[in-house]
Design an enzyme around this catalytic site. Structure first.
Site, PDB file in Angstrom:
ATOM      1  N   GLY A 125       0.888  -1.172  -0.142  1.00 21.13           N
ATOM      2  CA  GLY A 125      -0.173   0.004   0.008  1.00 21.13           C
ATOM      3  C   GLY A 125       0.848   1.089   0.009  1.00 21.13           C
ATOM      4  N   GLU A 129     -17.791  11.874  -0.372  1.00 18.16           N
ATOM      5  CA  GLU A 129     -17.398  11.954  -1.888  1.00 18.16           C
ATOM      6  C   GLU A 129     -18.266  10.641  -2.745  1.00 18.16           C
ATOM      7  OE1 GLU A 129     -13.113  10.984  -1.567  1.00 18.16           O
ATOM      8  OE2 GLU A 129     -12.767  13.016  -1.124  1.00 18.16           O
TER       9      GLU A 129
HETATM   10  C1  LIG Z   1     -12.510   4.436   0.389  1.00 19.67           C
HETATM   11  C2  LIG Z   1     -11.281   5.111   0.948  1.00 19.67           C
HETATM   12  C3  LIG Z   1     -10.707   6.311   0.773  1.00 19.67           C
HETATM   13  C4  LIG Z   1      -9.694   6.895   1.169  1.00 19.67           C
HETATM   14  N1  LIG Z   1      -9.495   8.396   1.164  1.00 19.67           N
HETATM   15  C5  LIG Z   1      -8.511   8.883   1.438  1.00 19.67           C
HETATM   16  C6  LIG Z   1      -8.174  10.138   1.243  1.00 19.67           C
HETATM   17  O1  LIG Z   1      -8.757  10.846   0.470  1.00 19.67           O
HETATM   18  N2  LIG Z   1      -6.972  10.768   1.749  1.00 19.67           N
HETATM   19  C7  LIG Z   1      -6.107   9.939   2.470  1.00 19.67           C
HETATM   20  O2  LIG Z   1      -5.033  10.383   2.986  1.00 19.67           O
HETATM   21  N3  LIG Z   1      -6.411   8.647   2.822  1.00 19.67           N
HETATM   22  C8  LIG Z   1      -7.452   8.037   2.411  1.00 19.67           C
HETATM   23  N4  LIG Z   1      -7.701   6.917   2.854  1.00 19.67           N
HETATM   24  C9  LIG Z   1      -7.031   6.207   3.694  1.00 19.67           C
HETATM   25  C10 LIG Z   1      -5.657   5.690   3.179  1.00 19.67           C
HETATM   26  O3  LIG Z   1      -5.994   5.036   1.952  1.00 19.67           O
HETATM   27  C11 LIG Z   1      -4.920   4.832   3.987  1.00 19.67           C
HETATM   28  O4  LIG Z   1      -4.430   5.492   5.266  1.00 19.67           O
HETATM   29  C12 LIG Z   1      -3.676   4.392   3.278  1.00 19.67           C
HETATM   30  O5  LIG Z   1      -4.005   3.472   2.318  1.00 19.67           O
HETATM   31  C13 LIG Z   1      -2.748   3.512   4.437  1.00 19.67           C
HETATM   32  O6  LIG Z   1      -1.731   3.033   3.928  1.00 19.67           O
HETATM   33  P1  LIG Z   1      -0.936   1.563   4.457  1.00 19.67           P
HETATM   34  O7  LIG Z   1       0.254   1.434   3.644  1.00 19.67           O
HETATM   35  O8  LIG Z   1      -1.174   1.786   5.993  1.00 19.67           O
HETATM   36  O9  LIG Z   1      -2.195   0.479   3.932  1.00 19.67           O
HETATM   37  P2  LIG Z   1      -2.852   0.199   2.727  1.00 19.67           P
HETATM   38  O10 LIG Z   1      -2.792   1.297   1.799  1.00 19.67           O
HETATM   39  O11 LIG Z   1      -4.322  -0.157   3.060  1.00 19.67           O
HETATM   40  O12 LIG Z   1      -2.035  -1.010   2.134  1.00 19.67           O
HETATM   41  C14 LIG Z   1      -2.090  -2.441   2.945  1.00 19.67           C
HETATM   42  C15 LIG Z   1      -1.629  -3.275   2.099  1.00 19.67           C
HETATM   43  O13 LIG Z   1      -1.441  -4.609   2.701  1.00 19.67           O
HETATM   44  C16 LIG Z   1      -1.959  -5.837   2.151  1.00 19.67           C
HETATM   45  N5  LIG Z   1      -2.264  -6.760   3.043  1.00 19.67           N
HETATM   46  C17 LIG Z   1      -3.260  -6.513   4.223  1.00 19.67           C
HETATM   47  N6  LIG Z   1      -3.296  -7.765   4.884  1.00 19.67           N
HETATM   48  C18 LIG Z   1      -2.444  -8.692   4.288  1.00 19.67           C
HETATM   49  C19 LIG Z   1      -2.242  -9.909   4.556  1.00 19.67           C
HETATM   50  N7  LIG Z   1      -2.635 -10.594   5.525  1.00 19.67           N
HETATM   51  N8  LIG Z   1      -0.951 -10.467   3.741  1.00 19.67           N
HETATM   52  C20 LIG Z   1      -0.520  -9.814   2.868  1.00 19.67           C
HETATM   53  N9  LIG Z   1      -0.852  -8.611   2.545  1.00 19.67           N
HETATM   54  C21 LIG Z   1      -1.853  -7.817   3.320  1.00 19.67           C
HETATM   55  C22 LIG Z   1      -3.235  -5.075   1.428  1.00 19.67           C
HETATM   56  O14 LIG Z   1      -3.360  -5.908   0.221  1.00 19.67           O
HETATM   57  C23 LIG Z   1      -2.788  -3.883   0.963  1.00 19.67           C
HETATM   58  O15 LIG Z   1      -2.032  -3.915  -0.327  1.00 19.67           O
HETATM   59  C24 LIG Z   1      -8.903   6.107   2.163  1.00 19.67           C
HETATM   60  C25 LIG Z   1      -9.192   4.861   2.445  1.00 19.67           C
HETATM   61  C26 LIG Z   1     -10.284   4.310   2.025  1.00 19.67           C
HETATM   62  C27 LIG Z   1     -10.673   2.980   2.184  1.00 19.67           C
END
Ligand SMILES: Cc1cc2nc3c(=O)[nH]c(=O)nc-3n(C[C@H](O)[C@H](O)[C@H](O)COP(=O)(O)OP(=O)(O)OC[C@H]3O[C@@H](n4cnc5c(N)ncnc54)[C@H](O)[C@@H]3O)c2cc1C
Length: 455
Positions: free
Chosen positions: A40, A198
């Site tokens: 992510g 949105e």
């Molecule tokens: C609909 C929506 C709209 C959003 N809009 C905004 C916005 O406008 N602005 C903003 O700043 N934030 C927004 N967010 C929040 C933002 O997307 C998150 O804060 C951000 O994605 C967090 O990043 P991350 O790297 O922690 O996790 P993520 O980007 O969620 O990535 C996590 C990754 O881990 C992988 N994963 C999970 N569990 C496992 C497992 N057990 N084994 C292997 N892989 C796994 C997933 O497949 C994913 O690819 C939004 C979220 C959503 C759902």
């Protein structure tokens, strides 16, 4: 029901030392191996930051793509295609000679042996393990959410919602006498945070400007888009003037606001609010909050509010040398940050520096989050943005800021060009290319365990 809930809990204990403990020396090759769980925002940024570092990187994800979650709602409302908002991880890592990818579901970790355990295949050995597995939809135990509401966390979610919504309108065409009892022309979105706002704005525009043209025989004026929020205002946590502006803009677009009433139950094609109001709705979307990925509970690490992994000031997991957590799944003990993309990105940059510092024998440093603000778009030429230095934008200016920021954050030049082209085309023609019912039937990752039965 608060969207994007952020736990701001006061410190309970004195802060721990900013020190990852005795980190291991490389055990799995000549260079330290950094294993990243999650492709992510956090995971991808970390890999990019370490692309020229003397380490080997193994990225593990259960999906083969990075997903730009903030734009899933545009897939669900037919504005964008899945490939516009996602990027293949292998394509990304191909540019990094020190990185490889492993597709798989992480199920646990053996801290003694320093092995990451997957649902299938050999475990992955690590020297540093960075957990960036994100968040999942929180249902708050409300009955019926899992069974009857659509979520918005994956591409499959977006496509399923799009399919269902379009099928419901087709269904209304064939059962015009029963539109009200049936709820086929009603979409109810639970959660009035940025995601709910949105989606509500985009759905109203889809009905008013696109489906009205596609279905000239159907009285599209009977369509309802309802936004239900338990707070007295939409966009909880935003400045009052922006909340008022957002509510006005949504109402102008025909969105019906149900404020100050929590959803108490969701049933087949209807939901109930605390005051007993029942809303018939063929499409119900749950956008009311997130919680840490339950994977956190399987990693033998300390968890805090919302199930998030407790991390020290430098984002190291306490008592687990070489293990780090960033983004939505992590929370600094004294100061939990919001579950937003910039937090994950900045955390990843910090951990990349920490790993480099460790390898050079330098002391750890604390993570400092720089708040870049928040924004939400309501629809064409309407958005609100709170930027650093107290700068507040709304209307066309806010909308332009939102468009530019989202374009810049997308991965890949092709995706940016494609999204910009789609947006520009839609601006002048109201054409939404994704009005396709494709029978999306991928396995669910969260809400609604079963695909729709055939009509
Ligand atoms: C609909 C929506 C709209 C959003 N809009 C905004 C916005 O406008 N602005 C903003 O700043 N934030 C927004 N967010 C929040 C933002 O997307 C998150 O804060 C951000 O994605 C967090 O990043 P991350 O790297 O922690 O996790 P993520 O980007 O969620 O990535 C996590 C990754 O881990 C992988 N994963 C999970 N569990 C496992 C497992 N057990 N084994 C292997 N892989 C796994 C997933 O497949 C994913 O690819 C939004 C979220 C959503 C759902």
């Amino acid at each position: 029901m608060a969207a994007e809930p952020v736990a701001h809990t006061p410190p309970k204990d004195p802060p721990r030392e900013t020190d990852a403990g005795d980190l291991p020396t490389p055990r799995h090759g000549e260079r330290p191996r950094v294993v990243i769980v999650g492709a992510g925002f956090g995971g991808v940024t970390l890999a990019q930051e370490l692309a020229d570092a003397p380490v080997d990187i193994v990225m593990v994800d259960r999906r083969n793509h990075h997903l730009f979650q903030p734009l899933i709602y545009q897939v669900a409302t037919a504005s964008l295609e899945p490939s516009d908002v996602a990027y293949p991880v292998r394509g990304l890592l191909a540019k990094m000679p020190n990185a490889t990818f492993r597709l798989g579901e992480v199920v646990g970790v053996d801290h003694d042996e320093r092995l990451l355990l997957l649902d299938e295949g050999d475990p992955v050995a690590f020297d540093h393990l960075v957990i960036a597995a994100g968040a999942e939809t929180a249902t708050f135990g409300i009955p019926g959410v899992d069974e009857h509401a659509y979520g918005l966390k994956s591409l499959a979610d977006g496509l399923r919602l799009r399919d269902h919504l379009l099928r419901e309108v087709e269904r209304a065409e064939g059962r015009r006498h029963a539109i009200e009892e049936d709820g086929s022309l009603s979409v109810t979105i639970c959660g009035g945070g940025p995601t709910g706002v949105e989606l509500a704005g985009a759905t109203a525009e889809l009905f008013n400007h696109v489906l009205a043209r596609d279905f000239p025989e159907l009285d599209i004026g009977r369509a309802r888009v309802v936004l239900a929020e338990m707070d007295e205002n939409v966009l909880p946590g935003y400045p009052a003037d922006q909340q008022r502006y957002t509510a006005e803009q949504l109402r102008e677009r025909g969105v019906e606001l149900r404020l100050g009433q929590p959803v108490t139950e969701i049933r087949d094609r209807e939901l109930e609010l605390e005051d007993g109001t029942v809303i018939r709705s063929g499409t119900i979307v749950w956008a009311a909050g997130v919680q840490a990925n339950p994977l956190a509970g399987a990693l033998d690490v300390e968890q805090g509010p919302g199930g998030r992994i407790v991390v020290q000031d430098n984002l190291a997991v306490p008592d687990r040398p070489g293990v780090w957590a960033i983004g939505d799944i992590a929370a600094v003990e004294r100061e939990p940050h919001p579950q937003l993309a910039p937090v994950a990105i900045q955390g990843a940059k910090h951990v990349a520096e920490e790993i480099r510092r460790h390898e050079q024998g330098e002391p750890a440093r604390p993570f400092r989050y720089r708040d870049k603000g928040t924004m939400a778009t309501i629809g064409r030429r309407a958005a609100v943005a709170n930027l650093p230095f107290g700068l507040k934008l709304r209307g066309t200016l806010g909308w332009a800021a939102w468009l530019v920021l989202h374009l810049l954050m997308l991965l890949g030049a092709r995706n940016r060009v494609s999204v910009l082209t789609n947006w520009a085309w839609a601006y002048f023609t109201w054409h939404k290319p994704g009005r396709l019912i494709i029978g999306a039937s991928e396995p669910q990752e969260g809400l609604r365990a079963e695909p729709d039965p055939p009509e």
